[in-house]
Design an enzyme around this catalytic site. Structure first.
Site, PDB file in Angstrom:
ATOM      1  N   GLU A   1       0.710  -1.207  -0.210  1.00  0.00           N
ATOM      2  CA  GLU A   1      -0.017  -0.119   0.082  1.00  0.00           C
ATOM      3  C   GLU A   1       0.760   1.230   0.019  1.00  0.00           C
ATOM      4  O   GLU A   1       0.748   2.244   0.766  1.00  0.00           O
ATOM      5  CB  GLU A   1      -0.971   0.202   1.083  1.00  0.00           C
ATOM      6  CG  GLU A   1      -1.811  -1.320   1.176  1.00  0.00           C
ATOM      7  CD  GLU A   1      -2.922  -1.280   2.492  1.00  0.00           C
ATOM      8  OE1 GLU A   1      -2.607  -0.876   3.226  1.00  0.00           O
ATOM      9  OE2 GLU A   1      -3.979  -1.676   2.109  1.00  0.00           O
TER      10      GLU A   1
ATOM     11  N   ASP B   1      -8.572  -8.983   3.569  1.00  0.00           N
ATOM     12  CA  ASP B   1      -8.209  -7.846   4.545  1.00  0.00           C
ATOM     13  C   ASP B   1      -9.332  -7.880   5.665  1.00  0.00           C
ATOM     14  O   ASP B   1     -10.139  -6.920   5.588  1.00  0.00           O
ATOM     15  CB  ASP B   1      -8.255  -6.399   3.776  1.00  0.00           C
ATOM     16  CG  ASP B   1      -7.788  -5.480   4.676  1.00  0.00           C
ATOM     17  OD1 ASP B   1      -7.163  -5.745   5.876  1.00  0.00           O
ATOM     18  OD2 ASP B   1      -7.815  -4.267   4.505  1.00  0.00           O
TER      19      ASP B   1
ATOM     20  N   GLU C   1     -12.287  -2.983  12.268  1.00  0.00           N
ATOM     21  CA  GLU C   1     -12.471  -1.988  11.345  1.00  0.00           C
ATOM     22  C   GLU C   1     -13.535  -2.340  10.336  1.00  0.00           C
ATOM     23  O   GLU C   1     -14.150  -1.095   9.982  1.00  0.00           O
ATOM     24  CB  GLU C   1     -11.119  -2.171  10.446  1.00  0.00           C
ATOM     25  CG  GLU C   1     -10.998  -1.498   9.398  1.00  0.00           C
ATOM     26  CD  GLU C   1      -9.627  -1.535   8.773  1.00  0.00           C
ATOM     27  OE1 GLU C   1      -8.790  -2.184   9.256  1.00  0.00           O
ATOM     28  OE2 GLU C   1      -9.401  -1.008   7.580  1.00  0.00           O
TER      29      GLU C   1
HETATM   30  O1  GCW Z   1      -7.187  -2.765   6.640  1.00  0.00           O
HETATM   31  C1  GCW Z   1      -6.023  -2.014   6.265  1.00  0.00           C
HETATM   32  C2  GCW Z   1      -6.292  -0.761   6.842  1.00  0.00           C
HETATM   33  C3  GCW Z   1      -4.980   0.218   6.835  1.00  0.00           C
HETATM   34  C4  GCW Z   1      -3.867  -0.733   7.342  1.00  0.00           C
HETATM   35  C5  GCW Z   1      -3.685  -1.712   6.354  1.00  0.00           C
HETATM   36  C6  GCW Z   1      -2.678  -2.690   6.917  1.00  0.00           C
HETATM   37  C7  GCW Z   1      -2.610   0.227   8.754  1.00  0.00           C
HETATM   38  O2  GCW Z   1      -7.351  -0.022   6.224  1.00  0.00           O
HETATM   39  O3  GCW Z   1      -5.542   1.067   7.667  1.00  0.00           O
HETATM   40  O4  GCW Z   1      -2.789   0.146   7.587  1.00  0.00           O
HETATM   41  O5  GCW Z   1      -4.873  -2.558   6.473  1.00  0.00           O
HETATM   42  O6  GCW Z   1      -3.026  -3.701   7.626  1.00  0.00           O
HETATM   43  O7  GCW Z   1      -1.562  -2.623   6.781  1.00  0.00           O
END
Ligand code: GCW
Length: 672
Positions: free
Chosen positions: A277, A356, A384
């Site tokens: 990312e 995720d 989240e």
């Molecule tokens: O779930 C996603 C989140 C990001 C996070 C990323 C990760 C900290 O939206 O905010 O970054 O995963 O796990 O690296």
């Protein structure tokens, strides 16, 4: 609020048991977990029974509660009573009426044992016991996503207890209180900063700052870890490169690591999010992820530290038109070819599912593809995508679907829980990390009921076989007392909560229908498709789902070992709850339940919303049985969830009704 499950609330009269008449803690130095254990025993027995016991470091064993390491006990009393083998952090608990022995393999284990004894007492369990217990795995970590400005990434419980205004806060009371909670559930390390790390994390001032956090943790047996920014050699060190094979870069990390251990001799290790990312990483220099991980592994090995290297590595996928493109494939594609190339003190940290932290995912196939590499499971206590602590979602039943999944590597039993402990592939290291976003809010997570997830995480990290509802009962008794109605009601609500949330936020393996662009909170199904994030549903007028088969789709199902791959390859053998994860089907496709996909959507959303609505009355029935403050607080949240689940229901059923044009058999949606 802040005491969470460590309230030591008085037991009602009638609960009587022979108690020790004094406490002997075999180490009285202030930073010693054994000393902490002595004080905790004193405080707990005072709270639960109103009896004040003195604490000393010597005395007569009979009618005492003795706490210490096996070695300290031998020194004090001559021989060890421990009959079973203790591993690192393990303990022995022997309760015979008023004579209690709590002996750890190390001091941390002794503290765990003291908390265990107190947990029994607080729950009115006065049995005589005699047993040894050892952790399932050595790594039982927390990952905090706290930023140096004091904000928390995906934080739903207030600002950071560690950082503010670019530095570590001066008052670390909350950090110590947090360490106390964590040691009671046998967590042994906390990474205090976000995986999207700031290069200032390892500045000299901040090393001093986090050193103070480590000091606050130490007497609870909690070690400190840090997330690193891979580009620090450039950004902080002023070098022209951060290439992991460059001599100056290597020297930079050796030097930083030495500085850290100089201030924090018991530093736990590094956590690295690289090439993920947008974060920098070894791929920038055409080096492998193993080169990246081993850079830190070599720097930290002389000090006994470890490196948690995250498997959450993927490229954005701009082209949804490509039927074969799949973000879910990334982890195995990146890591499988490197199996065997990671140093022994590296652990690859794998999110439970391939995407995720979604409401339902199959287990990451990476667990079946690293046979010569240490792995750890990454869970998320922070809700989240799961309602952000505004919805009650008790997570262990979701975690169980991963833990108990049999990956059938080499056609042999390969439960995920036996892979992550290192047992299945005979790895020296393993374990887990959970993302936890506690903040300054007095409830820690922003919601009283959400704390069951944190409690359960610790319990499971020690023993992955524990039953979700049993853990919940312990938590409820410790948090709200022994009332049977409270116990049953909280259990009923909690056990129904994940299925309900799945029903209204993304069922049949759609992963999530939350807004994925910004908030990750609330229905926004149109954000899933046509984005670079690759969390596609591929919904169109006739059908929905990602075709992840080998025969016709992205090939993802082929990343599992043959028996599992075959199951997911065919619609007929894919369980309903993962159908749309693996297959693109028509809305009229019949499920194993006999319903069509679209009718299941309609029904599930109505069912889920109704369950959430019922939580309100269930909680209201506890008025007077839970103190007013917590009663009102939870009631407010359940009211919100009841309303929001209707927003969810209506948004989603209308969305799919519009796109499919198929009415609801029950006449609730669309027109006949
Ligand atoms: O779930 C996603 C989140 C990001 C996070 C990323 C990760 C900290 O939206 O905010 O970054 O995963 O796990 O690296």
């Amino acid at each position: 609020g802040r005491q969470a499950w460590l309230r030591y609330a008085p037991l009602s009269p009638g609960h009587n048991t022979p108690l020790p008449s004094s406490i002997i803690a075999l180490n009285s130095s202030a930073s010693s977990p054994v000393n902490t254990a002595g004080q905790e025993l004193q405080k707990g027995i005072q709270g639960i029974f109103g009896r004040h016991l003195g604490v000393s470091n010597t005395g007569k064993e009979a009618s005492s509660a003795v706490v210490g390491t096996v070695e300290q006990f031998q020194k004090a009393f001559g021989s060890s009573p421990v009959k079973d083998a203790l591993e690192e952090d393990g303990f022995w608990l022997n309760v015979k009426g008023s004579t209690v022995q709590i002996l750890g393999q190390n001091e941390r284990g002794a503290l765990y044992g003291a908390f265990e004894y107190l947990s029994m007492l607080a729950q009115g369990n006065f049995s005589n016991v005699e047993y040894a217990t050892n952790p399932a795995a050595p790594v039982r970590w927390i990952n905090s996503w706290d930023n140096m400005d004091g904000s928390i990434t995906r934080g739903f419980g207030g600002n950071s207890i560690f950082f503010a205004d670019g530095q570590v806060v001066s008052d670390l009371t909350r950090a110590a209180e947090y360490a106390r909670l964590l040691s009671s559930i046998r967590i042994n390390a906390v990474v205090v900063n976000d995986v999207n790390a700031d290069f200032r994390t390892i500045s000299p001032e901040n090393i001093q700052g986090v050193g103070r956090i480590a000091d606050a943790f130490r007497s609870y047996g909690i070690q400190l870890g840090l997330s690193l920014d891979f580009a620090s050699p450039m950004e902080l060190g002023g070098l022209g490169t951060y290439d992991p094979l460059d001599a100056e870069v290597i020297a930079f990390w050796d030097n930083i690591t030495a500085q850290i251990y100089d201030r924090i001799p018991d530093f736990a290790g590094y956590l690295v999010k690289a090439d993920s990312e947008g974060t920098p990483g070894p791929l920038v220099y055409n080096r492998t992820l193993a080169d990246g991980a081993n850079l830190f592994a070599k720097a930290i090995a002389p000090f006994g530290g470890i490196v948690m290297y995250r498997a959450f590595v993927y490229n954005q996928l701009p082209d949804e038109g490509d039927w074969k493109a799949d973000r879910a494939n990334a982890a195995v594609n990146f890591f499988h070819p490197l199996d065997g190339q990671f140093d022994d003190n590296v652990i690859v940290q794998v999110k439970y599912g391939p995407i995720d932290f979604q409401v339902r995912e199959p287990p990451s196939p990476l667990f079946a593809n690293l046979l010569e590499t240490n792995v750890a499971l990454e869970l998320q206590v922070a809700q989240e995508y799961l309602g952000q602590q505004c919805h009650l979602v008790y997570l262990p039943p979701l975690w169980r679907t991963i833990l108990d999944f049999d990956l059938r590597v080499q056609n042999q039993s390969s439960l995920v829980r036996n892979v992550i402990t290192g047992e299945r592939f005979k790895r020296p290291l393993g374990g887990s990390a959970a993302v936890v976003n506690v903040g300054l809010n007095d409830t820690w997570l922003g919601s009283h009921l959400a704390m069951s997830n944190l409690y359960a995480y610790g319990r499971l990290a020690w023993d992955w076989t524990l039953d979700s509802e049993d853990i919940l009962h312990d938590w409820t008794r410790l948090t709200f007392g022994l009332d049977k109605t409270v116990l049953d009601t909280v259990a009923q609500m909690s056990m129904a909560s994940w299925p309900a949330y799945e029903n209204y936020s993304g069922n049949l393996g759609e992963q999530t229908l939350n807004d994925i662009l910004y908030t990750h909170f609330g229905p926004n199904p149109q954000t899933l498709d046509n984005t670079v994030w690759g969390q596609w549903t591929r919904a169109d007028h006739t059908g929905i789902g990602m075709d992840r088969t080998v025969s016709n789709g992205t090939g993802f199902s082929g990343q599992y070992p043959p028996e599992v791959a075959a199951m997911f390859e065919a619609v007929a053998t894919t369980p309903d709850d993962l159908l749309l994860w693996f297959h693109h089907v028509n809305y009229t496709q019949k499920l194993k339940s006999g319903k069509t996909v679209i009718q299941h959507f309609y029904d599930a959303h109505y069912d889920g919303a109704e369950t959430a609505h019922n939580f309100v009355a269930m909680w209201e029935s506890l008025k007077g049985k839970v103190d007013d403050e917590r009663f009102e607080d939870v009631l407010f949240r359940q009211g919100f969830q009841a309303g929001h689940s209707i927003v969810w229901r209506d948004a989603i059923v209308n969305f799919y009704n519009n796109i499919s044009g198929i009415p609801d058999d029950a006449g609730r949606v669309g027109h006949h």
